[in-house]
Motif scaffolding. Structure first.
Motif, short mmCIF file in Angstrom:
data_model
loop_
_atom_site.label_atom_id
_atom_site.label_comp_id
_atom_site.label_asym_id
_atom_site.label_seq_id
_atom_site.Cartn_x
_atom_site.Cartn_y
_atom_site.Cartn_z
N VAL A 31 0.73 -1.39 0.07
CA VAL A 31 0.11 -0.01 0.11
C VAL A 31 0.84 1.23 -0.02
O VAL A 31 1.73 1.41 0.68
N ILE A 32 0.73 2.19 -0.95
CA ILE A 32 1.50 3.21 -1.04
C ILE A 32 0.56 4.59 -0.88
O ILE A 32 -0.57 4.50 -1.33
N ASP A 33 1.41 5.61 -0.65
CA ASP A 33 0.51 7.03 -0.49
C ASP A 33 1.33 8.13 -0.73
O ASP A 33 2.90 7.97 -0.44
N GLY A 34 1.16 9.30 -1.16
CA GLY A 34 1.86 10.36 -1.20
C GLY A 34 2.67 10.68 -2.39
O GLY A 34 2.98 11.70 -2.73
N PHE A 35 2.73 9.67 -3.23
CA PHE A 35 3.02 9.74 -4.59
C PHE A 35 2.20 10.54 -5.53
O PHE A 35 2.95 11.66 -6.19
N ARG A 36 0.93 10.41 -5.35
CA ARG A 36 0.21 11.58 -6.16
C ARG A 36 0.23 12.90 -5.92
O ARG A 36 0.00 13.92 -6.62
N ARG A 37 0.68 13.26 -4.51
CA ARG A 37 0.76 14.56 -4.20
C ARG A 37 2.13 14.98 -4.59
O ARG A 37 2.38 16.39 -4.85
N SER A 38 3.20 14.19 -4.55
CA SER A 38 4.59 14.70 -4.85
C SER A 38 5.13 14.64 -6.35
O SER A 38 6.04 15.39 -6.71
N PHE A 39 4.32 13.93 -7.30
CA PHE A 39 4.67 13.65 -8.39
C PHE A 39 3.66 14.05 -9.50
O PHE A 39 2.51 13.96 -8.95
N ASP A 40 3.75 14.33 -10.77
CA ASP A 40 2.77 14.47 -11.84
C ASP A 40 2.32 13.03 -12.19
O ASP A 40 2.82 12.06 -11.54
N LYS A 41 1.21 13.00 -12.87
CA LYS A 41 0.45 11.64 -13.04
C LYS A 41 1.53 10.64 -13.84
O LYS A 41 1.62 9.36 -13.32
N LYS A 42 2.42 10.92 -14.36
CA LYS A 42 3.53 9.97 -14.97
C LYS A 42 4.38 9.63 -13.92
O LYS A 42 5.23 8.63 -14.01
N GLY A 43 4.52 10.58 -12.75
CA GLY A 43 5.70 10.23 -11.99
C GLY A 43 7.20 10.62 -12.34
O GLY A 43 8.19 10.00 -11.77
N ILE A 44 7.20 11.64 -13.23
CA ILE A 44 8.63 12.15 -13.67
C ILE A 44 8.89 13.30 -13.13
O ILE A 44 9.97 13.52 -12.69
N ARG A 45 7.93 14.20 -13.15
CA ARG A 45 8.16 15.80 -12.80
C ARG A 45 7.79 15.50 -11.17
O ARG A 45 6.66 15.34 -11.04
#
Length: 265
Positions: free
Chosen positions: A188-202
């Motif tokens: 279970v992960i959390d916080g990635f949506r708040r810290s990265f853009d949708k692609k997870g690159i920027r």
């Protein structure tokens, strides 16, 4: 390891090792620097067998989720518990880690193609293509390739098939579990949506406390349980069952906001 030794998908392991080393070094500060990744349960990783392990997780970005798991898995295998401190763990990475991804996503540019070489098992989505809803048959070659990856090592999959939370679990994951009988480890992960853009690159926002909880393997009766029963078990394990949605009172919202402030690093 021979210089030109290849994995079952034809990827040269020497090149894959250097790709993981370089990209791991480039992304490390995204999880320990710009943001802080809080890890729980990574001691489970060292106890797992070399092959036939399926990690199931909720999904928040296209690439950052998987990259973080590569860091955590390799750090744990090198003896670090719930920590990715000191990127030296990437010098000798586990090379038989794979992840399931949409074929059209992994072909969309140079960087996705590099990430695909690092371990993608690319499949054609049966419900979505080029931003439109579709309805097509599952390709048996895709299922076989996931089985091939499980036979060689570990596979990460996101059974909802989308970064949108609380979407239904795709039954294909349950069919794979019944067919290949892997050890199934929920994450279970959390916080990635708040810290990265949708692609997870920027990097969208800094100083976000990301979290990753690795849970004990699921107990599954591979032959006795139905696909629907396994789907429900997955929903609860990765905390995406509708029961996790609830209406909050104003006081609970205020408490949650205060907690989120405390979770900022």
């Amino acid at each position: 390891m021979g210089l030109f030794k290849r994995n079952p998908f034809g990827h040269i392991l020497f090149l894959k090792k250097w790709l993981i080393r370089i990209m791991g070094a480039m992304t490390h500060r995204r999880f320990r620097g710009f943001n802080e990744l809080q890890i729980e349960g990574s001691e489970i990783i060292k106890e797992l067998p070399e092959r036939n392990v399926l990690f199931i997780s909720n999904h928040q970005t296209y690439f950052a989720d998987v990259v973080a798991m590569f860091h955590v898995f390799n750090a744990s295998l090198s003896g670090r518990v719930d920590s990715i401190k000191n990127v030296g763990y990437l010098w000798n990475p586990k090379l038989n880690i794979y992840y399931v991804a949409a074929k059209e996503t992994m072909k969309a540019g140079f960087l996705p193609k590099l990430l695909a070489y690092a371990g993608s098992v690319s499949i054609e989505r049966t419900w979505r293509a080029e931003g439109k809803d579709v309805n097509r048959q599952v390709r048996m070659s895709d299922i076989s390739n996931i089985g091939k990856a499980l036979d060689d090592g570990w596979v990460i999959t996101f059974p909802q098939g989308t970064t949108t939370p609380f979407k239904p679990i795709r039954k294909g994951t349950a069919h794979i579990i019944k067919r290949y009988k892997p050890i199934v480890v929920p994450i279970v992960i959390d916080g990635f949506r708040r810290s990265f853009d949708k692609k997870g690159i920027r990097i969208k926002k800094k100083n976000i406390l990301q979290s990753m909880e690795i849970k004990q393997p699921l107990e599954i009766d591979y032959d006795g349980e139905t696909t629907d029963e396994i789907v429900k078990k997955i929903e609860f394990a990765i905390e995406q069952h509708p029961s996790f949605l609830k209406v909050l009172t104003p006081q609970q919202i205020k408490e949650q906001e205060e907690l989120n402030k405390l979770r900022e690093w």
